[in-house]
Design an enzyme around this catalytic site. Sequence first.
Site, PDB file in Angstrom:
ATOM      1  N   GLU A  97      -1.598 -19.645  33.138  1.00 30.26           N
ATOM      2  CA  GLU A  97      -1.011 -18.476  32.480  1.00 30.26           C
ATOM      3  C   GLU A  97      -0.965 -17.304  33.462  1.00 30.26           C
ATOM      4  O   GLU A  97      -1.867 -17.129  34.254  1.00 30.26           O
ATOM      5  CB  GLU A  97      -1.900 -18.130  31.267  1.00 30.26           C
ATOM      6  CG  GLU A  97      -1.319 -17.113  30.329  1.00 30.26           C
ATOM      7  CD  GLU A  97      -2.217 -16.884  29.101  1.00 30.26           C
ATOM      8  OE1 GLU A  97      -2.709 -17.868  28.488  1.00 30.26           O
ATOM      9  OE2 GLU A  97      -2.443 -15.717  28.761  1.00 30.26           O
ATOM     10  N   ASP A  99      -0.233 -13.238  33.153  1.00 29.03           N
ATOM     11  CA  ASP A  99      -0.145 -12.247  32.070  1.00 29.03           C
ATOM     12  C   ASP A  99       0.121 -10.824  32.491  1.00 29.03           C
ATOM     13  O   ASP A  99      -0.578 -10.304  33.360  1.00 29.03           O
ATOM     14  CB  ASP A  99      -1.529 -12.099  31.396  1.00 29.03           C
ATOM     15  CG  ASP A  99      -1.887 -13.239  30.530  1.00 29.03           C
ATOM     16  OD1 ASP A  99      -0.999 -13.838  29.937  1.00 29.03           O
ATOM     17  OD2 ASP A  99      -3.101 -13.522  30.444  1.00 29.03           O
ATOM     18  N   GLU A 101      -0.099  -7.434  30.025  1.00 30.34           N
ATOM     19  CA  GLU A 101      -0.320  -6.950  28.657  1.00 30.34           C
ATOM     20  C   GLU A 101      -0.365  -5.433  28.705  1.00 30.34           C
ATOM     21  O   GLU A 101      -1.032  -4.861  29.569  1.00 30.34           O
ATOM     22  CB  GLU A 101      -1.654  -7.455  28.083  1.00 30.34           C
ATOM     23  CG  GLU A 101      -1.585  -8.838  27.518  1.00 30.34           C
ATOM     24  CD  GLU A 101      -2.879  -9.241  26.811  1.00 30.34           C
ATOM     25  OE1 GLU A 101      -3.558  -8.387  26.202  1.00 30.34           O
ATOM     26  OE2 GLU A 101      -3.206 -10.425  26.882  1.00 30.34           O
ATOM     27  N   ASN A 116      -3.702 -10.749  34.242  1.00 38.95           N
ATOM     28  CA  ASN A 116      -4.666 -11.841  34.385  1.00 38.95           C
ATOM     29  C   ASN A 116      -3.940 -13.077  34.903  1.00 38.95           C
ATOM     30  O   ASN A 116      -2.724 -13.195  34.744  1.00 38.95           O
ATOM     31  CB  ASN A 116      -5.334 -12.135  33.032  1.00 38.95           C
ATOM     32  CG  ASN A 116      -6.699 -12.800  33.162  1.00 38.95           C
ATOM     33  OD1 ASN A 116      -7.134 -13.168  34.251  1.00 38.95           O
ATOM     34  ND2 ASN A 116      -7.376 -12.957  32.033  1.00 38.95           N
ATOM     35  N   ARG A 276     -20.797  -8.161  36.484  1.00 37.17           N
ATOM     36  CA  ARG A 276     -20.289  -9.241  35.639  1.00 37.17           C
ATOM     37  C   ARG A 276     -20.547 -10.623  36.256  1.00 37.17           C
ATOM     38  O   ARG A 276     -20.558 -11.626  35.549  1.00 37.17           O
ATOM     39  CB  ARG A 276     -18.784  -9.015  35.457  1.00 37.17           C
ATOM     40  CG  ARG A 276     -18.105 -10.032  34.616  1.00 37.17           C
ATOM     41  CD  ARG A 276     -16.660  -9.625  34.434  1.00 37.17           C
ATOM     42  NE  ARG A 276     -15.853 -10.733  33.968  1.00 37.17           N
ATOM     43  CZ  ARG A 276     -14.526 -10.725  33.959  1.00 37.17           C
ATOM     44  NH1 ARG A 276     -13.868  -9.668  34.416  1.00 37.17           N
ATOM     45  NH2 ARG A 276     -13.858 -11.757  33.510  1.00 37.17           N
TER      46      ARG A 276
END
Length: 290
Positions: A97, A99, A101, A116, A276
């Site tokens: 995918e 992306d 957005e 992404n 993260r």
Amino acid sequence: MKAFFYTLLLIASSIVVASAGNFHRDFDITWGDGRGKILNSGRQLTLSLDKTSGSGFQSRNEYLFGKIDMQLKLVPGNSAGTVTAYYLSSQGPTHDEIDFEFLGNVSGQPYTLHTNVFSHGKGGREQQFRLWFDPTTDFHTYSILWNPKRIIFSVDATPIREFKNWESIGIPFPKSQPMKLYSSLWNADDWATQGGRVKADWSKAPFTASYRNFNANACVVAKGKSSCSSNSASASASRTANSAWLRQELDNASQARMKWVQKNFMIYNYCTDAKRFPQGLPKECTAMTS
Ligand SMILES: *[C@@H]1O[C@H](CO)[C@@H](O)[C@H](O)[C@H]1NC(C)=O
Ligand SMILES: *[C@@H]1O[C@H](CO)[C@@H](O)[C@H](O)[C@H]1NC(C)=O
């Protein structure tokens, strides 16, 4: 003679054709119960969102590499809680995918452009940007260049992000699963705007986003065969036989512009989010800077 003829045919079918899109021909509105509309003899498409439902469309064609451009004009005014997604995706649990957005905001506050890349089902490669213009007052061009070596996201022909093919260090790259182009306008007010603190104002509904000038220079997959040829009924007018995108890379000037965007407009980069990834940043992040 026959062999010669087939050779000609092969050459002809590998010519890549740019064609002005027609939404009736290239897309299906897939959900939203009438909230998605194709207008002006196929030259424009609008999606809308109200309290009951959003809406969405998808391409008829499946692509395996391409340079895909679309002009979007995003929900104006108070667009808090709305998300306009515009992306390429394959099917299944190990899908790929790419992306874009657009996360709405209250009037006068900036949209967030979220990007992404998923390869073989794994995403988590978010980069977010501010735009250097108001994306609601005019149409702007959002492009995905996807070839075997790289994926480049561009806004009005300015590259903002590059995801390179790092298979050489063991990172899967989208290159074998055909993808369709999708877009949808939906309610994400539980998280989208200022972390979900600002909700959609339904008294302003319906919220509407508009699309025009779809253009795909792409390899289209049909019945298991990929052909980098015209998917257009009216191609002859705009036949440009341009397949440079298949090998395209960023030249120095484009790289400098991308750096400018990333320095001034990037607001989140997974590659610098050490908290993260306590086990270490993803490998492509360190490869990128070396
Ligand atoms: C909305 O505006 C606020 C305040 O300027 C900003 O912090 C936020 O990132 C913007 N975008 C979203 C999607 O919340
Ligand atoms: C691009 O930059 C590289 C090094 O940064 C340099 O070697 C090369 O000559 C440049 N190319 C052009 C076309 O300016």
